[in-house]
Design an enzyme around this catalytic site. Structure first.
Site, short mmCIF file in Angstrom:
data_model
loop_
_atom_site.label_atom_id
_atom_site.label_comp_id
_atom_site.label_asym_id
_atom_site.label_seq_id
_atom_site.Cartn_x
_atom_site.Cartn_y
_atom_site.Cartn_z
N THR A 48 -5.86 -5.36 11.44
CA THR A 48 -5.11 -4.61 10.43
C THR A 48 -6.02 -3.85 9.48
OG1 THR A 48 -3.41 -6.33 10.52
CG2 THR A 48 -3.34 -4.83 8.65
N CYS A 49 -7.00 -4.53 8.92
CA CYS A 49 -7.82 -3.94 7.87
C CYS A 49 -8.46 -2.63 8.35
CB CYS A 49 -8.89 -4.93 7.41
SG CYS A 49 -9.93 -4.26 6.12
N HIS A 58 -25.07 -0.12 -20.75
CA HIS A 58 -24.22 0.87 -21.41
C HIS A 58 -24.41 2.23 -20.73
CE1 HIS A 58 -22.14 3.12 -24.48
NE2 HIS A 58 -23.16 3.97 -24.47
#
Ligand SMILES: Cc1cc2nc3c(=O)[nH]c(=O)nc-3n(C[C@H](O)[C@H](O)[C@H](O)COP(=O)(O)OP(=O)(O)OC[C@H]3O[C@@H](n4cnc5c(N)ncnc54)[C@H](O)[C@@H]3O)c2cc1C
Length: 459
Positions: free
Chosen positions: A41-42, A441
């Site tokens: 499926t994936c 950051h």
């Protein structure tokens, strides 16, 4: 013809191929049976094609917003659905052929193509061939469940598999099911230019999540022009000159929505009904999931069930982790347990929702004294700089142990940033551990120590 092996793996999904690699590596003679597409499926109809389509939809969305960034695009934004589909097909095909060729080259492995069915506790039949082994590993996955709703058989509906074959954008897509799979398709098709209506039986979208998460997701979708119809308790279907008429409500609102196509995304069911499990004595629960213990063994010695078919997970990473658990216990003398796994997943709308552990509602229901902290993405520098400030982040912790119980990051980068919290939970660390961390950051993750510092007793 009968052939004997040390082990048989049924299904080349997310657990089977890796397990075949470990078993053959340990010197076993192994057979792997796949009835359709390698990668399951994936690779073929799930994660890979859908996330590739989501990326195309994001590109379209950003292109439409380009003026906000000071970028001019001279022409209209046009969607070439054939190329969009072609891109998704290429990603899936490359992965599928890579898996298949890896398996066919694997020393000690016999690849058998066909539908396997048990004929005894140590034997499966594929056509007129019988394979026997003292160890059998079931990795058969699941498929879209088709609800027994009035008129469903009278219309030409789409599933997560058939919608991937569309190479033109439908005029109006009605998505039945306001949960993870349905919402990803709803937003991507809206961004491709379709009118989209989401019809959900329950009172809110993604009903397993906290109410504030459901509401924020609804706002994100409605802001993009998607119509959301909840409390659609009276669902039914009829052919219509313009496509499909979907009955959505018996009591209020426009009672019928007419779409040019309808997608059924109302859940999944395991591929266990055609596996001859009775012949092996393997039991399933009321929904057809194979009953397993904490090490993923069935009640029949020598038979294990891994991945979506055991009902203990519904994701690629949980299927793969099932392989790790079974292989470690069988080959490394470990005692790994599926119950030790911390649940984590993402919803790939844009911005995505990254989730780990308990929701706030689950933590409250567990009756623990809890701490909660929440911050809108509009107060996250990285989100402001990117111009993508929708959503929020929320963490729930145990007031006594100071362990994080769960978190939701609905916002840009939420699917990645959630791992900072998942890692903390896996390490079993108390939340103050992160208080003095110095994150990079500007990132979404840099707010995690801040949000932990703001944890307060829940009201
Ligand atoms: C639209 C969609 C999007 C998704 N997106 C994500 C996502 O973003 N992230 C995520 O983690 N998960 C996602 N999932 C879920 C993910 O695809 C599944 O959890 C995962 O594929 C399960 O792996 P599995 O190994 O259990 O089974 P599968 O991948 O389904 O593989 C099972 C295999 O067994 C074969 N088989 C079945 N019966 C037999 C038989 N009797 N004989 C021989 N072979 C047989 C099948 O052909 C198949 O190849 C998505 C699913 C869908 C439908």
């Amino acid at each position: 013809m009968t052939q004997s092996f040390d082990a048989i793996v049924i299904g080349a999904g997310q657990a089977g191929p890796a397990l075949a690699g470990r078993l053959t590596g340990a010197g076993m003679k192994v057979a792997l049976v796949e009835r359709k597409l390698f990668g399951g499926t994936c690779v073929n109809t799930g994660c890979m094609p859908t996330k590739t389509l989501v990326a195309s939809a994001y590109a379209a969305h950003l292109a439409r917003r380009s003026a906000e960034y000071g970028v001019g695009i001279a022409s209209e934004i046009a969607i070439d659905m054939k190329r969009v589909k072609g891109r998704a097909d290429t990603v899936s095909t490359n992965a599928r052929t890579g898996i298949e060729s890896g398996l066919r080259r694997m020393d000690g492995l016999t690849v058998v193509q066909g539908h396997a069915r048990f004929v005894g506790p140590a034997a499966v039949r594929i056509g007129d061939e019988t394979l026997t082994a003292p160890r059998i590993f079931i990795n058969v996955g699941g498929r879209a469940s088709i609800p027994d709703m009035p008129g469903v058989d009278t219309v030409d509906y789409l599933t997560n598999t058939s919608i991937l074959k569309l190479d033109a954008v439908p005029r109006h897509l009605v998505v039945v099911g306001g949960s993870y799979i349905g919402l990803e398709f709803a937003q991507m098709y809206r961004r491709f230019g379709a009118e989209v209506t989401v019809v959900e039986k329950g009172p809110r979208l993604i009903g397993r999540e906290d109410e504030d998460v459901s509401e924020a997701v609804r706002e994100i979708l409605v802001d993009e022009g998607i119509t959301v119809r909840t409390n659609a308790t009276c669902l039914g279907f009829k052919p219509h000159a313009d496509g499909v008429a979907v009955d959505v409500d018996c009591t209020s609102g426009e009672p019928v929505v007419v779409g040019s196509r309808v997608l059924l995304a109302v859940g999944r069911r395991p591929n266990t009904d055609d596996l001859g499990l009775d012949a092996a004595g393997v039991t399933v629960d009321a929904r057809g999931y194979i009953v397993v213990d904490d090490g993923l063994a069935t009640g029949v010695p020598g038979i294990w069930a891994l991945g979506d078919c055991n009902g203990r997970g519904a994701f690629t990473h949980t299927a793969y982790n099932d392989y790790e658990i079974v292989a470690a216990n069988l080959l490394d003398g470990a005692a790994r347990r599926v119950s030790a796994r911390i649940p984590a997943y993402a919803l790939y709308i844009d911005p995505p929702l990254g989730r780990v552990g308990m929701s706030e509602a689950e933590a409250r229901r567990a009756g623990r004294p809890i701490l909660v902290s929440k911050r809108p993405m509009a107060r996250v520098g990285r989100a402001i700089e990117k111009g993508e400030t929708k959503g929020f982040m929320k963490v729930v912790a145990d007031a006594e142990t100071k362990r994080i119980l769960g978190a939701a990051i609905l916002g840009v980068g939420g699917d990645e940033a959630i791992h900072g919290i998942l890692d903390m939970m896996n390490a079993g660390a108390a939340y103050p551990t992160l208080q003095w961390a110095v994150p990079i950051h500007p990132t979404v993750s840099e707010l995690i120590p801040t949000i932990l510092g703001d944890l307060k007793p829940a009201g």
